[in-house]
Design a protein around this motif. Structure first.
Motif, PDB file in Angstrom:
ATOM      1  N   LEU A 258      -2.907  31.060  29.822  1.00 22.61           N
ATOM      2  CA  LEU A 258      -3.703  30.844  28.614  1.00 22.61           C
ATOM      3  C   LEU A 258      -4.747  31.936  28.433  1.00 22.61           C
ATOM      4  O   LEU A 258      -5.312  32.440  29.406  1.00 22.61           O
ATOM      5  CB  LEU A 258      -4.438  29.498  28.700  1.00 22.61           C
ATOM      6  N   CYS A 259      -5.009  32.274  27.183  1.00 24.36           N
ATOM      7  CA  CYS A 259      -6.078  33.197  26.862  1.00 24.36           C
ATOM      8  C   CYS A 259      -6.870  32.564  25.711  1.00 24.36           C
ATOM      9  O   CYS A 259      -6.358  32.434  24.599  1.00 24.36           O
ATOM     10  CB  CYS A 259      -5.506  34.553  26.462  1.00 24.36           C
ATOM     11  N   ILE A 260      -8.094  32.161  25.995  1.00 17.58           N
ATOM     12  CA  ILE A 260      -8.909  31.414  25.022  1.00 17.58           C
ATOM     13  C   ILE A 260     -10.052  32.305  24.559  1.00 17.58           C
ATOM     14  O   ILE A 260     -10.782  32.857  25.389  1.00 17.58           O
ATOM     15  CB  ILE A 260      -9.498  30.141  25.662  1.00 17.58           C
ATOM     16  N   ALA A 261     -10.221  32.429  23.257  1.00 16.44           N
ATOM     17  CA  ALA A 261     -11.324  33.235  22.724  1.00 16.44           C
ATOM     18  C   ALA A 261     -12.201  32.395  21.813  1.00 16.44           C
ATOM     19  O   ALA A 261     -11.844  31.282  21.433  1.00 16.44           O
ATOM     20  CB  ALA A 261     -10.786  34.443  21.978  1.00 16.44           C
ATOM     21  N   GLN A 262     -13.299  32.964  21.423  1.00 18.36           N
ATOM     22  CA  GLN A 262     -14.406  32.365  20.655  1.00 18.36           C
ATOM     23  C   GLN A 262     -15.244  31.514  21.604  1.00 18.36           C
ATOM     24  O   GLN A 262     -14.770  30.512  22.173  1.00 18.36           O
ATOM     25  CB  GLN A 262     -13.907  31.515  19.462  1.00 18.36           C
ATOM     26  N   THR A 263     -16.485  31.896  21.746  1.00 16.09           N
ATOM     27  CA  THR A 263     -17.390  31.295  22.735  1.00 16.09           C
ATOM     28  C   THR A 263     -17.364  29.761  22.739  1.00 16.09           C
ATOM     29  O   THR A 263     -17.169  29.137  23.784  1.00 16.09           O
ATOM     30  CB  THR A 263     -18.833  31.790  22.480  1.00 16.09           C
ATOM     31  N   ALA A 264     -17.530  29.165  21.566  1.00 13.45           N
ATOM     32  CA  ALA A 264     -17.593  27.699  21.512  1.00 13.45           C
ATOM     33  C   ALA A 264     -16.255  27.070  21.906  1.00 13.45           C
ATOM     34  O   ALA A 264     -16.214  25.993  22.507  1.00 13.45           O
ATOM     35  CB  ALA A 264     -17.994  27.242  20.112  1.00 13.45           C
ATOM     36  N   ASN A 265     -15.185  27.743  21.576  1.00 13.33           N
ATOM     37  CA  ASN A 265     -13.839  27.287  21.927  1.00 13.33           C
ATOM     38  C   ASN A 265     -13.635  27.329  23.441  1.00 13.33           C
ATOM     39  O   ASN A 265     -13.059  26.409  24.032  1.00 13.33           O
ATOM     40  CB  ASN A 265     -12.833  28.203  21.216  1.00 13.33           C
ATOM     41  N   ILE A 266     -14.127  28.366  24.058  1.00 16.88           N
ATOM     42  CA  ILE A 266     -14.031  28.501  25.513  1.00 16.88           C
ATOM     43  C   ILE A 266     -14.834  27.390  26.193  1.00 16.88           C
ATOM     44  O   ILE A 266     -14.378  26.768  27.161  1.00 16.88           O
ATOM     45  CB  ILE A 266     -14.552  29.892  25.959  1.00 16.88           C
ATOM     46  N   LEU A 267     -16.019  27.127  25.667  1.00 17.97           N
ATOM     47  CA  LEU A 267     -16.861  26.082  26.263  1.00 17.97           C
ATOM     48  C   LEU A 267     -16.222  24.706  26.113  1.00 17.97           C
ATOM     49  O   LEU A 267     -16.267  23.874  27.020  1.00 17.97           O
ATOM     50  CB  LEU A 267     -18.263  26.124  25.634  1.00 17.97           C
ATOM     51  N   LEU A 268     -15.612  24.470  24.967  1.00 18.16           N
ATOM     52  CA  LEU A 268     -14.905  23.202  24.756  1.00 18.16           C
ATOM     53  C   LEU A 268     -13.761  23.060  25.753  1.00 18.16           C
ATOM     54  O   LEU A 268     -13.572  21.997  26.374  1.00 18.16           O
ATOM     55  CB  LEU A 268     -14.361  23.168  23.326  1.00 18.16           C
ATOM     56  N   PHE A 269     -13.013  24.120  25.920  1.00 20.61           N
ATOM     57  CA  PHE A 269     -11.882  24.144  26.854  1.00 20.61           C
ATOM     58  C   PHE A 269     -12.367  23.854  28.278  1.00 20.61           C
ATOM     59  O   PHE A 269     -11.819  22.993  28.986  1.00 20.61           O
ATOM     60  CB  PHE A 269     -11.209  25.516  26.759  1.00 20.61           C
ATOM     61  N   LEU A 270     -13.410  24.554  28.710  1.00 17.13           N
ATOM     62  CA  LEU A 270     -13.938  24.347  30.065  1.00 17.13           C
ATOM     63  C   LEU A 270     -14.508  22.939  30.222  1.00 17.13           C
ATOM     64  O   LEU A 270     -14.340  22.298  31.261  1.00 17.13           O
ATOM     65  CB  LEU A 270     -15.028  25.381  30.372  1.00 17.13           C
ATOM     66  N   SER A 271     -15.171  22.478  29.177  1.00 16.25           N
ATOM     67  CA  SER A 271     -15.789  21.154  29.250  1.00 16.25           C
ATOM     68  C   SER A 271     -14.743  20.057  29.365  1.00 16.25           C
ATOM     69  O   SER A 271     -14.903  19.105  30.144  1.00 16.25           O
ATOM     70  CB  SER A 271     -16.663  20.943  28.015  1.00 16.25           C
ATOM     71  N   ASP A 272     -13.659  20.184  28.601  1.00 12.26           N
ATOM     72  CA  ASP A 272     -12.590  19.182  28.686  1.00 12.26           C
ATOM     73  C   ASP A 272     -11.970  19.139  30.078  1.00 12.26           C
ATOM     74  O   ASP A 272     -11.552  18.092  30.560  1.00 12.26           O
ATOM     75  CB  ASP A 272     -11.497  19.489  27.644  1.00 12.26           C
ATOM     76  N   ARG A 273     -11.913  20.290  30.713  1.00 13.31           N
ATOM     77  CA  ARG A 273     -11.303  20.323  32.051  1.00 13.31           C
ATOM     78  C   ARG A 273     -12.267  19.939  33.159  1.00 13.31           C
ATOM     79  O   ARG A 273     -11.843  19.426  34.199  1.00 13.31           O
ATOM     80  CB  ARG A 273     -10.780  21.735  32.345  1.00 13.31           C
ATOM     81  N   HIS A 274     -13.543  20.270  32.976  1.00 10.13           N
ATOM     82  CA  HIS A 274     -14.487  20.146  34.100  1.00 10.13           C
ATOM     83  C   HIS A 274     -15.678  19.239  33.815  1.00 10.13           C
ATOM     84  O   HIS A 274     -16.635  19.229  34.589  1.00 10.13           O
ATOM     85  CB  HIS A 274     -14.977  21.548  34.496  1.00 10.13           C
ATOM     86  N   GLY A 275     -15.628  18.521  32.697  1.00  7.67           N
ATOM     87  CA  GLY A 275     -16.675  17.523  32.448  1.00  7.67           C
ATOM     88  C   GLY A 275     -18.065  18.094  32.236  1.00  7.67           C
ATOM     89  O   GLY A 275     -19.022  17.661  32.881  1.00  7.67           O
ATOM     90  N   LEU A 276     -18.183  19.054  31.347  1.00  6.83           N
ATOM     91  CA  LEU A 276     -19.490  19.666  31.089  1.00  6.83           C
ATOM     92  C   LEU A 276     -20.172  19.064  29.864  1.00  6.83           C
ATOM     93  O   LEU A 276     -21.152  19.619  29.348  1.00  6.83           O
ATOM     94  CB  LEU A 276     -19.334  21.182  30.891  1.00  6.83           C
ATOM     95  N   ALA A 277     -19.652  17.948  29.383  1.00  2.98           N
ATOM     96  CA  ALA A 277     -20.233  17.221  28.247  1.00  2.98           C
ATOM     97  C   ALA A 277     -19.695  15.792  28.335  1.00  2.98           C
ATOM     98  O   ALA A 277     -18.751  15.528  29.088  1.00  2.98           O
ATOM     99  CB  ALA A 277     -19.826  17.872  26.928  1.00  2.98           C
ATOM    100  N   PRO A 278     -20.273  14.860  27.568  1.00  2.00           N
ATOM    101  CA  PRO A 278     -19.731  13.498  27.596  1.00  2.00           C
ATOM    102  C   PRO A 278     -18.243  13.506  27.232  1.00  2.00           C
ATOM    103  O   PRO A 278     -17.800  14.333  26.431  1.00  2.00           O
ATOM    104  CB  PRO A 278     -20.548  12.769  26.517  1.00  2.00           C
ATOM    105  N   ALA A 279     -17.489  12.590  27.809  1.00  2.00           N
ATOM    106  CA  ALA A 279     -16.043  12.568  27.586  1.00  2.00           C
ATOM    107  C   ALA A 279     -15.658  11.769  26.339  1.00  2.00           C
ATOM    108  O   ALA A 279     -14.563  11.942  25.806  1.00  2.00           O
ATOM    109  CB  ALA A 279     -15.344  11.969  28.812  1.00  2.00           C
TER     110      ALA A 279
END
Lengths: 234, 234
Positions: free
Chosen positions: A63-84
């Motif tokens: 995978l190659c994910i771009a756009q800062t907010a998109n990357i953060l969403l991707f990481l958050s969904d995988r690693h729980g960096l925001a409410p689920a």
């Protein structure tokens, strides 16, 4: 899963929003922006499929994910960096996108006419743009963050635990504090909850090693948030 | 689930990206922007928790989602308006965020110094900004969309079926075609795949009723994409 972060070397810029999330989340990654120059970055980008529009981008296996907010969403969904839950998840993302908006406006203040030209060639326009940004835009955005924190009532933007949105708010306050120290000083009285988040992030045990490492890049006049004293004002 | 879309009345603006997705997805919604004026909108917004920063926002039962790209992501996850796999999902979102970036830049061309002031009060700066936008930014963005379509090879940005990103690209091309007819005419030869997407969206059976309904709002000089002939050029 091993992640690679690709971004411009030597500046915090948009990449730092992602670094803070990776570091606070205890997520292993290789920071390619510290290893390669801008030319190697552009070569790598041009070879990606789908090709990102611009750095930063995160490579995660295939995978190659771009756009800062998109990357953060991707990481958050995988690693729980925001409410689920749906509400918290989309609130964190909404805040991140709004932080991206004000960060972009902060950039446009010193480049109001042409992002590809020098600041010195659009300084008269920048002086006018800075006045509008200081007087109307900064209070409006920060007033909104303050309202969200009042509504949350839990000390963090999306609840009782930090999310990537809080880390990004910290970076925004740091950046605008660097660029507009006089303006941020007069705003301070109106945004106690925002400043509390800044202090809390600075004291997060999860970030202590990163802050102590010397790896965190400083702001400069090559970046999003630039300090030109003539653009600042109380 | 019944959705309510809240946005400024009488202009397509950012709301139209959401309307196209709702309409093409066959998703029932109530368009509150057609029912209430700007004051009622602001009153409603101020009473929401969490309070959105700005319209558009989508109310879905107890949820209130703001930021255009965030709303589209939310709708897409629920109603399948983009590929469901991680790669396609984040690609659609990346494209949407990049369309938001160029739409914002298109707005800033006619408001380079102060979004709160009149175009007429920043026209000299706008003339300079328009030149940079036409000569460098439009080819760069459209070149990227064209590259994505080449890489996709399937006629749509994210695969063999349309996604909300294709609908948004259509709206972007329509908007810039309205604002910069001369520039879009000279760009046309370089972006055949982008223009094919525009034609395909225009012909989508899913949108035929909407296009025929008279409900689709036209562009104007009160909106994101404005036609000031002095800002256009081949």
């Amino acid at each position: 899963m091993s992640y690679e972060l690709w971004y411009w070397p030597d500046v915090p810029g948009r990449g730092e929003f992602i670094r803070l999330a990776l570091e606070a989340g205890g997520i292993g990654y290789r920071d390619r922006s510290c290893e390669v120059g801008g030319e190697a970055l552009m070569r790598d980008l041009a070879g990606r499929r789908p090709r990102p529009y611009a750095p930063p981008y995160l490579v995660a296996g295939d995978l190659c994910i771009a756009q800062t907010a998109n990357i953060l969403l991707f990481l958050s969904d995988r690693h729980g960096l925001a409410p689920a839950d749906e509400a918290g998840r989309h609130l964190a993302h909404q805040i991140q996108l709004t932080i991206a908006d004000i960060a972009e406006e902060a950039h446009d203040v010193h480049h109001p006419v042409d992002a590809g030209a020098y600041y010195e060639d659009q300084k008269a326009e920048a002086l006018r743009a800075a006045e509008a940004f200081r007087e109307r835009r900064m209070p409006k955005y920060f007033g909104w963050f303050e309202t969200l924190l009042e509504q949350s009532g839990a000390g963090w933007l999306t609840g009782a635990r930090w999310s990537y949105a809080d880390l990004s708010l910290f970076q925004l306050v740091e950046g605008l504090g660097y660029a507009y120290p006089r303006r941020m000083a007069t705003l301070a009285a109106d945004i106690p909850l925002v400043l509390a988040v800044r202090a809390q992030v600075r004291a997060l045990p999860e970030l202590a090693a990163y802050f102590a490492s010397g790896r965190r890049l400083g702001f400069s006049e090559e970046c999003l948030f630039r300090h030109y004293p003539e653009l600042d004002g109380a």
